[in-house]
Design a protein around this motif. Structure first.
Motif, PDB file in Angstrom:
ATOM      1  N   ARG A  90      51.605 -23.110 -45.252  1.00 20.74           N
ATOM      2  CA  ARG A  90      51.237 -22.016 -46.159  1.00 20.74           C
ATOM      3  C   ARG A  90      51.630 -22.400 -47.588  1.00 20.74           C
ATOM      4  N   TRP A 108      50.539  -6.887 -41.406  1.00 20.50           N
ATOM      5  CA  TRP A 108      49.084  -6.756 -41.268  1.00 20.50           C
ATOM      6  C   TRP A 108      48.575  -5.421 -41.804  1.00 20.50           C
ATOM      7  N   ARG A 147      47.278  -6.073 -45.139  1.00 22.88           N
ATOM      8  CA  ARG A 147      46.117  -6.960 -45.233  1.00 22.88           C
ATOM      9  C   ARG A 147      44.838  -6.386 -44.637  1.00 22.88           C
ATOM     10  N   TYR A 180      54.357  -3.247 -40.322  1.00 24.59           N
ATOM     11  CA  TYR A 180      53.956  -4.635 -40.107  1.00 24.59           C
ATOM     12  C   TYR A 180      53.212  -5.163 -41.324  1.00 24.59           C
ATOM     13  N   ARG A 225      58.749 -10.547 -38.595  1.00 23.49           N
ATOM     14  CA  ARG A 225      57.340 -10.180 -38.781  1.00 23.49           C
ATOM     15  C   ARG A 225      56.781 -10.797 -40.060  1.00 23.49           C
ATOM     16  N   LYS A 281      56.573 -23.483 -41.284  1.00 26.13           N
ATOM     17  CA  LYS A 281      55.569 -22.483 -41.646  1.00 26.13           C
ATOM     18  C   LYS A 281      55.163 -22.610 -43.110  1.00 26.13           C
ATOM     19  N   ARG A 327      56.158 -14.492 -39.489  1.00 22.65           N
ATOM     20  CA  ARG A 327      54.933 -14.786 -38.741  1.00 22.65           C
ATOM     21  C   ARG A 327      53.670 -14.515 -39.553  1.00 22.65           C
ATOM     22  N   ASP A 328      53.823 -13.791 -40.674  1.00 26.73           N
ATOM     23  CA  ASP A 328      52.643 -13.395 -41.453  1.00 26.73           C
ATOM     24  C   ASP A 328      52.937 -13.531 -42.950  1.00 26.73           C
ATOM     25  N   TRP A 362      51.147 -14.524 -45.180  1.00 30.44           N
ATOM     26  CA  TRP A 362      49.987 -14.197 -46.024  1.00 30.44           C
ATOM     27  C   TRP A 362      50.203 -12.908 -46.809  1.00 30.44           C
TER      28      TRP A 362
END
Length: 261
Positions: free
Chosen positions: A136, A196, A199, A194, A163, A132, A166-167, A169
């Motif tokens: 990234r 997200w 974001r 989460y 979590r 990953k 997986r993200d 970012w």
């Protein structure tokens, strides 16, 4: 006649060059070609030679590139070949940048490779994170302090490691922004946080909070609601979260009412 005389004198030299440089054309074949009119010489012999040269040059360049990559990756302090493998896919320019940042982190005593630092904070195997991280590479463009503080907030707010994995970012966001967003959601009684949520836009976050609040009123406590829906639909709790996030509030209420019938 004059041209053939000149060519006949050049035969030994030409044959020697072809034989030593390319070693792919038998001498008898070259002699047969040279015995033909001059026009055939310049049409047939160089074509074979140029193709061979181009192939060999391409192979040499590729070998040189791989050797350079291997030398850089060796200097990145990987603890196993498995951890390093995904980084061979990166362009040479990116690898040089990663090396520069890694050596800077090492000289300042931060870590020997950000892969192992992040893996230790998230408590995940480095081999899992490596694939990953190679996709990234912005991780190697952020300051170490930036990453450290963002991870501090995420871990403090009990965001699950899988979590974050997986993200990744979410690590691009300032730690104050991460804390502000997650605290807003947590203060409204939503415990499952989460990446997200950091974001997404304010509108999307507010819509999710509305859905969660209205669904909670129907089904009771958040944890019981998510577990119940997951069991009834035979899916994971994470899938229920994603479903509630994507379905508008009114539709979500209708879905939950239908389940209870």
């Amino acid at each position: 006649m004059a041209i053939r005389t000149i060519i006949s004198k050049l035969k030994p030299t030409y044959l020697s060059l072809c034989s030593s440089a390319f070693k792919i054309i038998p001498t008898t074949i070259i002699q047969n070609v040279l015995s033909r009119p001059p026009c055939d010489i310049f049409i047939k012999v160089p074509i074979v030679s140029i193709a061979s040269y181009a192939t060999r040059t391409k192979t040499t360049e590729k070998s040189g590139l791989n050797a350079t990559k291997a030398k850089i990756i060796l200097a990145l302090n990987f603890q196993s070949a498995e951890d390093a493998l995904p980084f061979y896919k990166l362009p040479l320019k990116t690898l040089i940048h990663v090396l520069k940042i890694t050596k800077n982190d090492e000289s300042k005593g931060f870590c020997k490779n950000r892969l192992y630092y992040i893996a230790s904070r998230l408590k995940v195997p480095p081999s899992v994170l490596s694939e990953k991280l190679a996709k990234r590479t912005f991780i190697y463009s952020l300051s170490f302090d930036w990453i450290e503080k963002a991870l501090d907030v995420l871990i403090e707010m009990n965001v699950a490691s899988d979590r974050i994995l997986r993200d990744l970012w979410v690590l691009k966001y300032h730690h104050e922004t991460v804390h502000e967003r997650l605290l807003k959601v947590k203060n409204l009684g939503i415990d499952n946080l989460y990446p997200w949520m950091v974001r997404c836009s304010e509108d999307i976050l507010n819509r999710y909070i509305t859905i969660s609040t209205e669904t909670k009123d129907i089904l009771g406590e958040t944890n019981s609601k998510q577990t119940y829906l997951a069991n009834r639909l035979n899916v994971s709790v994470d899938t229920v979260q994603e479903m509630c996030f994507k379905i508008p509030a009114l539709k979500a209420i209708r879905v939950t009412k239908y389940i209870f019938r």
